[in-house]
Motif scaffolding. Sequence first.
Motif, PDB file in Angstrom:
ATOM      1  N   ARG A 192       0.794  -1.221   0.000  1.00  0.00           N
ATOM      2  CA  ARG A 192       0.000   0.000   0.000  1.00  0.00           C
ATOM      3  C   ARG A 192       0.829   1.274   0.000  1.00  0.00           C
ATOM      4  O   ARG A 192       0.297   2.365   0.175  1.00  0.00           O
ATOM      5  CB  ARG A 192      -0.945   0.000   1.213  1.00  0.00           C
ATOM      6  CG  ARG A 192      -1.930  -1.159   1.167  1.00  0.00           C
ATOM      7  CD  ARG A 192      -2.952  -1.108   2.275  1.00  0.00           C
ATOM      8  NE  ARG A 192      -3.911  -2.211   2.132  1.00  0.00           N
ATOM      9  CZ  ARG A 192      -4.961  -2.404   2.918  1.00  0.00           C
ATOM     10  NH1 ARG A 192      -5.205  -1.570   3.901  1.00  0.00           N
ATOM     11  NH2 ARG A 192      -5.766  -3.427   2.708  1.00  0.00           N
ATOM     12  N   ALA A 193       2.128   1.139  -0.203  1.00  0.00           N
ATOM     13  CA  ALA A 193       3.018   2.286  -0.077  1.00  0.00           C
ATOM     14  C   ALA A 193       2.734   3.378  -1.097  1.00  0.00           C
ATOM     15  O   ALA A 193       3.077   4.532  -0.881  1.00  0.00           O
ATOM     16  CB  ALA A 193       4.475   1.830  -0.195  1.00  0.00           C
ATOM     17  N   SER A 194       2.128   3.042  -2.223  1.00  0.00           N
ATOM     18  CA  SER A 194       1.894   4.031  -3.272  1.00  0.00           C
ATOM     19  C   SER A 194       0.416   4.370  -3.446  1.00  0.00           C
ATOM     20  O   SER A 194       0.010   4.872  -4.482  1.00  0.00           O
ATOM     21  CB  SER A 194       2.465   3.516  -4.602  1.00  0.00           C
ATOM     22  OG  SER A 194       1.869   2.289  -4.967  1.00  0.00           O
ATOM     23  N   VAL A 195      -0.384   4.102  -2.425  1.00  0.00           N
ATOM     24  CA  VAL A 195      -1.811   4.398  -2.507  1.00  0.00           C
ATOM     25  C   VAL A 195      -2.030   5.896  -2.729  1.00  0.00           C
ATOM     26  O   VAL A 195      -1.485   6.731  -2.014  1.00  0.00           O
ATOM     27  CB  VAL A 195      -2.524   3.947  -1.213  1.00  0.00           C
ATOM     28  CG1 VAL A 195      -3.943   4.509  -1.153  1.00  0.00           C
ATOM     29  CG2 VAL A 195      -2.571   2.421  -1.145  1.00  0.00           C
ATOM     30  N   ALA A 196      -2.832   6.229  -3.733  1.00  0.00           N
ATOM     31  CA  ALA A 196      -3.149   7.630  -4.029  1.00  0.00           C
ATOM     32  C   ALA A 196      -4.351   8.078  -3.204  1.00  0.00           C
ATOM     33  O   ALA A 196      -5.211   7.272  -2.840  1.00  0.00           O
ATOM     34  CB  ALA A 196      -3.460   7.785  -5.518  1.00  0.00           C
ATOM     35  N   VAL A 197      -4.445   9.382  -2.935  1.00  0.00           N
ATOM     36  CA  VAL A 197      -5.583   9.867  -2.157  1.00  0.00           C
ATOM     37  C   VAL A 197      -6.866   9.841  -2.978  1.00  0.00           C
ATOM     38  O   VAL A 197      -7.969   9.792  -2.426  1.00  0.00           O
ATOM     39  CB  VAL A 197      -5.326  11.283  -1.603  1.00  0.00           C
ATOM     40  CG1 VAL A 197      -4.173  11.273  -0.617  1.00  0.00           C
ATOM     41  CG2 VAL A 197      -5.079  12.277  -2.716  1.00  0.00           C
ATOM     42  N   VAL A 198      -6.746   9.874  -4.304  1.00  0.00           N
ATOM     43  CA  VAL A 198      -7.908   9.708  -5.178  1.00  0.00           C
ATOM     44  C   VAL A 198      -7.420   9.136  -6.506  1.00  0.00           C
ATOM     45  O   VAL A 198      -6.329   9.473  -6.976  1.00  0.00           O
ATOM     46  CB  VAL A 198      -8.664  11.045  -5.390  1.00  0.00           C
ATOM     47  CG1 VAL A 198      -7.781  12.073  -6.075  1.00  0.00           C
ATOM     48  CG2 VAL A 198      -9.944  10.822  -6.195  1.00  0.00           C
ATOM     49  N   GLU A 199      -8.210   8.269  -7.086  1.00  0.00           N
ATOM     50  CA  GLU A 199      -7.840   7.641  -8.346  1.00  0.00           C
ATOM     51  C   GLU A 199      -9.084   7.067  -9.009  1.00  0.00           C
ATOM     52  O   GLU A 199     -10.100   6.821  -8.360  1.00  0.00           O
ATOM     53  CB  GLU A 199      -6.829   6.517  -8.116  1.00  0.00           C
ATOM     54  CG  GLU A 199      -7.380   5.381  -7.255  1.00  0.00           C
ATOM     55  CD  GLU A 199      -6.358   4.299  -6.965  1.00  0.00           C
ATOM     56  OE1 GLU A 199      -5.402   4.170  -7.750  1.00  0.00           O
ATOM     57  OE2 GLU A 199      -6.529   3.575  -5.973  1.00  0.00           O
ATOM     58  N   VAL A 200      -8.996   6.854 -10.309  1.00  0.00           N
ATOM     59  CA  VAL A 200     -10.015   6.058 -10.984  1.00  0.00           C
ATOM     60  C   VAL A 200      -9.728   4.618 -10.636  1.00  0.00           C
ATOM     61  O   VAL A 200      -8.619   4.123 -10.845  1.00  0.00           O
ATOM     62  CB  VAL A 200      -9.968   6.279 -12.508  1.00  0.00           C
ATOM     63  CG1 VAL A 200     -10.957   5.353 -13.205  1.00  0.00           C
ATOM     64  CG2 VAL A 200     -10.289   7.726 -12.841  1.00  0.00           C
ATOM     65  N   ASP A 201     -10.695   3.934 -10.048  1.00  0.00           N
ATOM     66  CA  ASP A 201     -10.478   2.583  -9.546  1.00  0.00           C
ATOM     67  C   ASP A 201     -10.083   1.659 -10.694  1.00  0.00           C
ATOM     68  O   ASP A 201     -10.815   1.526 -11.670  1.00  0.00           O
ATOM     69  CB  ASP A 201     -11.744   2.058  -8.866  1.00  0.00           C
ATOM     70  CG  ASP A 201     -11.466   0.866  -7.983  1.00  0.00           C
ATOM     71  OD1 ASP A 201     -10.913  -0.124  -8.489  1.00  0.00           O
ATOM     72  OD2 ASP A 201     -11.789   0.925  -6.786  1.00  0.00           O
ATOM     73  N   PRO A 202      -8.917   0.994 -10.589  1.00  0.00           N
ATOM     74  CA  PRO A 202      -8.445   0.144 -11.681  1.00  0.00           C
ATOM     75  C   PRO A 202      -9.014  -1.261 -11.661  1.00  0.00           C
ATOM     76  O   PRO A 202      -8.792  -2.027 -12.591  1.00  0.00           O
ATOM     77  CB  PRO A 202      -6.933   0.111 -11.446  1.00  0.00           C
ATOM     78  CG  PRO A 202      -6.815   0.196  -9.962  1.00  0.00           C
ATOM     79  CD  PRO A 202      -7.919   1.109  -9.507  1.00  0.00           C
TER      80      PRO A 202
END
Length: 423
Positions: A192-202
């Motif tokens: 989870r180290a690169s989890v974005a605060v918002v993203e289009v769910d892949p």
Amino acid sequence: MVSCNIRCQPLLDVRQNSRASGPRAAHQVASATGTAERPRADVAPGQVADWPQLAQDLDSKSPLEIIDHALATFGDEVAIAFSGAEDIAVIEYAHLTGRPFRVFSLDTGRLDKETYELFDRVEKHYSIQIEYTFPDAQETMDLVRAKGMFSFYEDGHQECCRVRKVRPLRRQLKTLKAWITGQRRDQSPGTRASVAVVEVDPAFEGTSGGPGSLVKYNPLAGMTGKETWNFLRVMDVPVNELHSKGYVSIGCQPCTRPVLPNQHEREGRWWWEDAGGKECGLHSGNVSAGSAEQDGEAGAERDLWPEGKVQALSREELSSLASAESRKQATMVVLYAPWCQFSQAMEESYNELAEQYAARGSDVRIAKFQADTDRQFSTKTFGLQTFPTLVMLPRSTSGYIKYPSERRDVETLDLWIKSVAGR
């Protein structure tokens, strides 16, 4: 839609009166309504905004601002995913915005009594109704009749999680345009180290269906566990009683246990499995941009650690080291796949580790082997199950020692190397 009409105030009033403390606490918000230009929620998410740019813009904002952005943008078509652990912080922040909000939870049928009790207390505390989602009865019955109640101890947790969590979640998300989770980057440094605060769910789809139809907010991504618990204590909100019994990361009862001092919180989940694979599928977008139920080997265009002090080993070199009865130097090897985001997440820390060992003149070699090109060899020789797998080939002895933890930061890796290699 669930409303919070008992304790809520408008956002500006809440900011003035909040008692929360910490670097990302509610009282530090400057302008929750001016974080970014908001996309229109009545258009497919992938078409209405530059979400990567928005993620950068929001990354320095507080959780309150990020959640306010989600609620203002999507209204009653966004909901908070609540698992009964620290996700209560997300609900509290949503409450502090003063906006109506929805909460849903996956009841797997295997939760602890304390978790169900928390659900009841949360509903009463915020005067809301949690939208419960359940696994398909026939599918669950077929699994249990075929494999028994505890098959996951023998063949891994993925199948049970797929039936009890992933597929119910998929159905729930198909009714939404966006969802909000409690993921933090420090919960699992390997995944989870690169989890974005918002993203289009892949990985999942929203109401309109198809790729790009669902937006995912992770407003706590930049918070640490310490900051989160400081917020929860100061705000005096309900928490799971299991936390006072040594449980940190809480899931289904058969798959969760307390952690020992200095253990990482995710080591209390699926403890019988290799540490690198501890993602149940709910956040499989952390792993790849492909399906939630496939590991998607259509790979990245570049290799990992192409330069620097991490030494690349060929199969012949690694095979020779593995079979040697005595070695002239200890070798730490990461068995990786360049397309795997777990591996990508540790690239920086592993490279820094190699540079530190080179700078101090250590005789411990920091190396890599691209194991996805020869899984059979890697599985037979080192018991590879997931990427990345870290192994130590000690000096002056045979065999190998597998790194057991999810912590892949420089300090922890260094301490482990010293404990097994003496250097």
